[in-house]
Motif scaffolding. Structure first.
Motif, PDB file in Angstrom:
ATOM      1  N   LEU A 256       0.847  -1.203   0.000  1.00 53.06           N
ATOM      2  CA  LEU A 256       0.000   0.000   0.000  1.00 53.06           C
ATOM      3  C   LEU A 256       0.882   1.252   0.000  1.00 53.06           C
ATOM      4  N   ILE A 257       1.939   1.199   0.792  1.00 56.12           N
ATOM      5  CA  ILE A 257       2.820   2.365   0.908  1.00 56.12           C
ATOM      6  C   ILE A 257       3.708   2.510  -0.331  1.00 56.12           C
ATOM      7  N   HIS A 258       4.194   1.414  -0.847  1.00 56.28           N
ATOM      8  CA  HIS A 258       4.992   1.461  -2.076  1.00 56.28           C
ATOM      9  C   HIS A 258       4.922   0.146  -2.826  1.00 56.28           C
ATOM     10  N   PRO A 259       4.594   0.117  -4.118  1.00 50.29           N
ATOM     11  CA  PRO A 259       4.348   1.266  -5.000  1.00 50.29           C
ATOM     12  C   PRO A 259       2.918   1.810  -4.928  1.00 50.29           C
ATOM     13  N   GLY A 260       2.059   1.203  -4.149  1.00 51.68           N
ATOM     14  CA  GLY A 260       0.658   1.644  -4.083  1.00 51.68           C
ATOM     15  C   GLY A 260      -0.213   0.747  -4.945  1.00 51.68           C
ATOM     16  N   PRO A 261      -1.440   0.476  -4.487  1.00 48.62           N
ATOM     17  CA  PRO A 261      -2.316  -0.479  -5.183  1.00 48.62           C
ATOM     18  C   PRO A 261      -2.661  -0.078  -6.617  1.00 48.62           C
TER      19      PRO A 261
END
Ligand SMILES: [Zn+2]
Length: 341
Positions: free
Chosen positions: A45-50
């Protein structure tokens, strides 16, 4: 993809926390006998993001992985980080709000958003958000955690069905998490209530090891006694080879632990004769393979002395070979369990 085998066979799932098992290519991972892996919803979720993951073809597209992917709900990580005060954040009736120390962004994780993120990651088996807390809860705190976990499990199921059409439309499975801390009767009650809602699997959440490092067998049995046999029975975070065997005896069939790969990177290698500490000085001239019973790339081609030398010099190849060996060892344990089914 036939996911029903997850209800029938034993599996060990390495943690591909950020969408990679550290130091291994996807091909190398497959060659260890790995058929399923688990990724970490919070880190992704934090990286790279969904959204980016979805655009790149999901985690399978990114990794070039055609095996099974399990996601966690993000709950364990968020709540343990917030409760341990390593992260700033708040757990509330609707989920958790927290600030990531990585780039300072604020996130909200709710039962619904957890399902949305897992769908975008492209996982095969989703996990409901649970209210995971610290060890040594009072009875009252454990009751509150169970109550919230049940509410959130229902919300996750409703959202999965209404928004995505559930298993019938997606082909994906939804599993839930049993809480109840160190109170077997609460564990049993939580399991029963989750069965009433109806899931494809029931995962043992919270802490599986007590303060003395022992598996919480009584609590685990309380869960197994109250869930159907033909479901996913995932002992999250188990564990040492002997704990996997014990948990399998109790009735669990899915396991994961960061220990196997982390220990490999620290030079602790598993064999049937016990653990080999490859960094120890007596390994410097040991021409035997790490494990003479193992057919992995590390054991077939290299001596303990060579791995020792590379480890001592921080060569990444040593970390790759150690990880390959430890994972192969774990997968052979699982193969033995499956051959006795
Ligand atoms: Zn090996």
């Amino acid at each position: 993809m036939n996911l029903d085998i997850l209800k029938e066979k034993y599996f060990f799932m390495p943690d591909a926390t950020r969408g990679a098992v550290r130091y291994l290519t996807t091909k190398q991972l497959k060659e260890t006998g790995t058929e399923a892996l688990v990724t970490n919803t919070l880190h992704l979720l934090i990286h790279p993001g969904p959204d980016i993951i979805q655009k790149l073809g999901g985690i399978k597209g990114m990794m070039g992985w055609d095996g099974i992917v399990f996601t966690d709900s993000g709950g364990f990580q968020v709540f343990s980080l917030i409760h341990s005060k390593k992260w700033k954040g708040k757990v509330h009736e609707n989920g958790a709000t927290f600030k990531s120390p990585r780039e300072g962004n604020t996130y909200e994780l709710t039962p619904e958003s957890s399902i949305d993120i897992q769908m975008k990651i492209g996982s095969d088996v989703l996990v409901t958000l649970d209210d995971c807390r610290d060890t040594n809860l009072s009875r009252k705190e454990a009751e509150q955690s169970v109550e919230r976990t049940l509410k959130w499990a229902q919300r996750c199921k409703t959202h999965f069905e209404k928004e995505y059409g559930g298993t019938a439309k997606t082909g994906k499975l939804l599993t839930s998490v049993v809480q109840g801390a160190n109170f077997p009767e609460l564990r049993a009650m939580c399991a029963k209530e989750l069965v009433n809602i109806g899931f494809d699997g029931y995962n043992f959440g919270g802490y599986v090891i007590d303060s003395e490092g022992k598996l919480v067998e009584e609590e685990m049995s309380a869960v197994i006694e109250n869930i159907p046999k033909d479901t996913i029975r995932y002992a999250m975070g188990v564990g040492k080879p002997e704990d996997i065997l014990k948990a399998a005896e109790i009735g669990f069939n899915l396991f994961d632990t960061v220990l196997v790969t982390r220990n490999a990177r620290h030079g602790t290698l598993y064999t049937a004769e016990g653990v080999v500490h490859i960094k120890n000085s007596e390994m410097a001239l040991d021409i035997r393979p790490v494990d003479s019973n193992c057919n992995c790339e590390c054991c077939i081609n290299y001596s303990r002395a060579y791995i020792h030398h590379m480890m001592k010099n921080d060569e990444a190849t040593a970390l790759t070979l150690s990880t390959i060996h430890n994972l192969t060892y774990y997968q052979s344990l699982i193969k033995d369990l499956n051959s006795n089914l």
